[in-house]
Design a protein around this motif. Structure first.
Motif, short mmCIF file in Angstrom:
data_model
loop_
_atom_site.label_atom_id
_atom_site.label_comp_id
_atom_site.label_asym_id
_atom_site.label_seq_id
_atom_site.Cartn_x
_atom_site.Cartn_y
_atom_site.Cartn_z
N ASN A 371 0.80 -1.23 0.00
CA ASN A 371 0.00 0.00 0.00
C ASN A 371 0.84 1.28 0.00
N PRO A 372 1.94 1.32 0.75
CA PRO A 372 2.72 2.56 0.72
C PRO A 372 3.37 2.84 -0.64
N ILE A 373 3.63 1.81 -1.43
CA ILE A 373 4.28 2.09 -2.72
C ILE A 373 3.29 2.08 -3.88
N MET A 374 2.04 1.74 -3.60
CA MET A 374 1.03 1.77 -4.65
C MET A 374 -0.14 2.66 -4.21
N THR A 392 -4.52 -1.19 6.31
CA THR A 392 -3.16 -0.87 6.78
C THR A 392 -3.13 0.59 7.24
N PRO A 393 -2.17 0.89 8.11
CA PRO A 393 -2.21 2.19 8.79
C PRO A 393 -2.11 3.38 7.86
N TYR A 407 -9.37 3.63 1.99
CA TYR A 407 -10.03 2.44 2.53
C TYR A 407 -11.52 2.71 2.62
N ILE A 408 -12.30 1.79 2.10
CA ILE A 408 -13.74 2.00 2.07
C ILE A 408 -14.44 1.06 3.04
N HIS A 409 -15.17 1.64 3.95
CA HIS A 409 -16.05 0.83 4.80
C HIS A 409 -17.31 0.56 3.98
N TYR A 410 -17.34 -0.57 3.30
CA TYR A 410 -18.45 -0.86 2.40
C TYR A 410 -19.75 -1.18 3.14
N GLY A 411 -19.65 -1.39 4.43
CA GLY A 411 -20.84 -1.83 5.15
C GLY A 411 -21.11 -3.31 4.89
N ILE A 412 -22.20 -3.79 5.43
CA ILE A 412 -22.53 -5.22 5.29
C ILE A 412 -23.19 -5.41 3.93
#
Lengths: 671, 671
Positions: A371-374, A392-393, A407-412
């Protein structure tokens, strides 16, 4: 509004929209199948949208900052093909339109991504286009936040029918879009009161306006045949910060004798009906014949965005080199140069430290370096973040307030997540991954199949991949899901055995740009299996010899994921009894199938007893046990024969007989 | 409302509800897994519902006219187990409660239908309970219309969480329930603002009250810890003719240090947290110890319906013999005596007339004779009635106005249809079947798996089962779906070759009362394959010799459904060249697998070349091609290797090489 009135009030508009209607009618009649009514109903909305609002350049269909138009009601495909032909997309020739629904034509029954330029996503299975559109709108917001509105500033427009809105997935993505305040998204509801079985009212009484409002949308209603009203509604939609739904009151199969009927939904092929409709329309041209004046007008529409596109290219050119290179790279879905070395370094470190962790945890360790490099990575989970280990942080949360979050909290909402991931993937510029429990691939299945069909490189992080999840029981324990996923064409299914294989799986998933991947990951801790560092990605061959037999090779054990360590322990038992045993790890069947015969023979030579081990259904395993030089009399399987049960994981493995001892016994019985 | 206030205002109620809370806490702590917070949050609502409103008799859990209680938020299973134990269900002993989530206990991680009495349907995959409940409410309306309200007059109550309401399937069934005005259905929304990932607000901003209102529901909000408010809301719900949603504002993990947090959603196992909570509750009893006064009160609740149940039994007894027998029969899911002879007569007639029809049409022919003699049949389609051929003239349409109708226009809601069918099936008294295109098994998959897991005898009529559907293209053409369905445990998948096999498949589906069935049916016309009448149901053996080899048997062709006629034509080609060829029709793999070895060997003897033919993925076929005495060097498959395409069906069969000529060539190459 009757048709004479429509025609009289806007004669120019009428003839332009009529061109769409006639092409749809002619195309469906020639194919003797398809759906005429929807294009006839929505032609006015389409004409206003394309001519006055949609930002596009027909001569450059891949312009990154174009608006996206998604025909969620994909059965009305002739509407889209007509628009692409009229506005002058090079590949959409009149011949293609004439060959609607014929073998080899780009004008498939439903719009297929990758066939014709201008088809932004595959639609047809209802509701999926809406989901894709939500994903595209998220991608646009995310990229705009990163690259600025001079480089990214476009809108997503969708036509949805009653079917789209009845499908459950629509609720998931409507709620998500409202929550995320995707203001660049507009849905036109083709409110024609008709479905295949008859009037909508036989199956539905939903107040759609109220429903969308309940999800925080900006909602308007308008006469879908009045160009001024449509235009005004679009203007209002554009100036509202919320996603917009415009309920367009339309007449399906407008002007034909099938108008406002279920018959009008389908293929209108009756010659008299068509000629009568021509007459009503005052359309005196031959089938597929569009008068040049009208065609020219539409081609101008197709070029309307030309200058804007050139200006945009200059702005991209003016970006700093680093930013421009990054933009180009992510739009091409290329991984960064340092991905390989980064993952190799992690692999080396893991091969040495040999941690015993669940592969869902391994996956998190990989994401922590990827994630940090992309920066194009856009993760998420259907409300199982702490279980899927997907956050990831460095990411931050994407929200109405924070568009830079990744980061997406897509829900249930597993189905909505997968459908949105399709939109994210085909939009480009972002690489989506999303997590849920593997059992809930069931819920996401409709959209996952579309990922595979489109070759959209979405990455599904599916943890808790067997009875190893334990006490949650059979409702949550996948048994047939590996078979379901492996049977799906063009889908890579990885089931890594340990952290090193998880690193390799992630690398393969990220570098595959023409197909989706599933990572099936364990809940339970797994010992390291790969004890010696190899820079080569062994998983790339799909299966490989993990442990060679000592002495004469009498048995080959094949396993995936959490059962590989069981195979290795079984090998220890067998070797102790002098039975030479090879262990083959098979993290990806699809990649192994793609290897040449010579390699496959080296891994699975004839002669030895073969036992497959997987805490799942045997369904599909016979390919490897009995095929590839195997023999029925010398083959066995240790796995699941039915649904799981609710108990601690170790007890379940013992209960269902998936143990090293059982494997060793099976081998000995077959020798 | 703070907890001291709750306790002080209703001391008796408090201690009764606390018994639920403590059992949930003790059960989860003992299991070291599960979900404590939901039972703690909803205990007050449950106490009011069970003690004042729910019609049931714990000593007769199978009383047909009992109210149904469905815990859609199935992860809160301890709530239900606690209630069943407290009210005195015989099988729900304290030992079972102590053994929560342990192997062999009836107290599975999520409520499993068939394990404990009082568990009306399996829940856990979110939203499914809501769908089941809608099905139960439909069943009740239907039976009430047929047998009168003296015999059938009960309600369905459901607890749903935020997860249930976010899942798309919820929208499908909420809309359906509102449209059908299912006034005997009440949903309690556990409005606690918390999901696994955190506050609901990180993923959702839906105004649920407005959303339900948009679907025509009666909606109320109340304090979910105030027994008087809950009681009043239930009374109001009962007196409204619409389905009711009661938004219950609750505190998850009430009274613990994890109250109102995501931590409170899961397993609270920390000893201090638990002892602190005991203190807050003023609960001085040992784990699992319920003071006898409280237990006695709850047992009285369990017996509250005893007299009503006796009165009901008298009313049933007083029914005319015919009606009583019919009621008993349908509640036992028994088929009528004359089903066999009716189907035999149709088979005979068809064997003589040998119509060339699509098997979807064959299915309609079967329904036309079944539906009139089985008033319990409750059909439907997800808006594809004319394509699925699921509506027969005698049925009438079930609607808000016509409860005697036996056909449900489910709308474009495959998942909701399947979920409701589960409720119909487990409610009893009705036999549900529902149609859609087979490709959209994808959408229904979440509920179909539950049918299989529960052994609920729903019948899925899935037409357009291959590329044979033609021009609609790959989005609508199943390829991997047969594999997906066959891999699912406890699901019977039939793919009949002609009308006679379709009759046999329907007979087997209807007489199987412990598992669901799928009928995979063709869009395209198929010639009759069974030319000689046999009263025996040959499909019951799963596979059988349809055409014997003339002369020495050199090849065995195996096929299903629409490809059986291709196999028979290939046999003609081969026989003409002197190659003795047997054709095996395999309408149901699961039933063939269940045959004894001797029968399977008779059908699939060793030695001959084997070729499987199915317009679908080979995935799973190796079981029959390479196993069962087969050999890799002598086996081949003619089918699909990837997704389909958009073109007329015959062209697609030629394009993908699924032809009699290709089969004959394959055989010759293998000889």
């Amino acid at each position: 509004m009757d048709i004479a009135n429509i025609m009289a009030r806007n004669t120019d508009h009428w003839s332009r929209a009529a061109a769409i209607r006639m092409l749809a009618m002619d195309g469906v009649a020639a194919a003797n199948s398809g759906h005429t009514g929807m294009p006839m109903g929505m032609a006015d909305v389409a004409t206003v949208l394309f001519s006055k609002h949609l930002k596009f350049d027909a001569s450059h269909p891949d312009w990154a900052d174009r608006d996206r138009f998604v025909l969620s009601a994909g059965h009305g495909s002739m509407l889209l093909y007509a628009l692409l032909y009229l506005t002058g997309y090079e590949d959409m020739t009149l011949e293609q339109v004439r060959d609607f629904r014929q073998l080899g034509a780009i004008t498939a029954g439903h719009p297929e991504y990758g066939h014709a330029k201008g088809v932004e996503t595959t639609t047809g299975p209802l509701g999926q286009g809406l989901g894709s559109a939500v994903g595209m709108a998220i991608a646009e917001e995310s990229l705009r936040a990163r690259f600025g509105s001079k480089i990214v500033d476009h809108r997503t427009w969708t036509f949805a029918g009653d079917g789209c809105l009845m499908e459950g997935v629509s609720q998931e993505v409507i709620a998500l879009a409202g929550h995320l305040r995707l203001g660049h998204l507009t849905v036109f509801w083709d409110n024609n009161d008709i479905t295949i079985d008859g009037k909508v009212s036989i199956a539905d009484s939903t107040d759609q306006v109220k429903r969308f409002e309940a999800s925080g949308w900006h909602v308007q209603s308008c006469d879908g045949h009045d160009p001024d009203a449509i235009d005004a509604a679009i203007e209002a939609a554009k100036s509202d910060p919320r996603p917009s739904m415009i309920a367009c009151k339309t007449h399906i199969a407008l002007g034909s004798s099938a108008q406002d009927t279920a018959k009008g939904h389908g293929a209108l092929t009756d010659a008299k009906l068509i000629s009568d409709t021509r007459e009503v329309y005052g359309w005196e041209h031959a089938p597929f014949d569009i008068p040049s004046q009208i065609k020219c007008w539409w081609e101008e529409v197709g070029q309307r965005g030309n200058q804007a596109r050139r200006d945009w290219e200059e702005r991209v050119e003016a970006l700093g080199t680093g930013k421009r290179k990054l933009f180009d790279r992510v739009m091409r879905s290329e991984t960064p140069g340092k991905l390989a070395s980064t993952l190799r370094a992690l692999k080396k470190q893991i091969s040495e430290s040999q941690p015993k962790v669940a592969t869902r945890k391994s996956s998190e360790m990989v994401l922590e370096v990827i994630n940090p490099i992309m920066p194009e990575m856009l993760g998420g989970s259907a409300d199982l973040t702490g279980s899927n280990n997907t956050l990831t942080p460095d990411l931050g949360v994407f929200s109405a307030e924070n568009r830079k979050g990744r980061y997406i909290h897509y829900g249930i909402r597993e189905h909505g997540m997968a459908a949105a991931m399709n939109g994210l993937a085909v939009h480009g510029g972002v690489r989506p991954y999303g997590g849920t429990f593997m059992c809930f691939a069931d819920y996401a299945r409709g959209a996952m199949r579309l990922s595979a069909l489109m070759g959209a490189p979405a990455i599904y992080v599916m943890t808790h991949d067997s009875i190893g999840l334990g006490e949650d029981g059979p409702t949550h324990q996948p048994v047939e899901h590996l078979a379901m996923l492996r049977a799906t064409p063009n889908l890579q299914v990885f089931r890594p055995a340990d952290t090193v294989e998880t690193i390799e799986a992630w690398e393969l998933a990220l570098t595959a740009t023409d197909r989706p991947s599933v990572l099936a990951l364990s809940r339970q801790g797994l010992p390291a299996m790969r004890l010696e560092h190899k820079s080569k990605n062994l998983s790339a061959q799909g299966a490989y010899v993990l442990r060679e037999a000592d002495g004469k090779r009498q048995a080959v054990l094949m396993a995936t994921g959490s059962e590989v360590s069981i195979a290795v322990t079984a090998r220890d038992i067998l070797q102790a009894e002098g039975i030479g045993t090879r262990v083959v790890s098979m993290p990806c069947w699809e990649l192994f199938e793609a290897q040449d015969e010579a390699y496959r023979r080296r891994v699975l030579p004839a002669g030895a007893v073969r036992v497959g081990i997987e805490a799942a259904s045997r369904f599909g395993w016979d390919r490897w046990l009995l095929g590839e030089r195997g023999r029925e009399a010398k083959a066995g399987f240790v796995g699941m024969e039915g649904f799981g049960a609710s108990a601690p994981a170790e007890e379940l493995y013992a209960h269902f007989g998936i143990t090293a001892e059982a494997v060793a016994e099976k081998v000995k019985a077959l020798l």
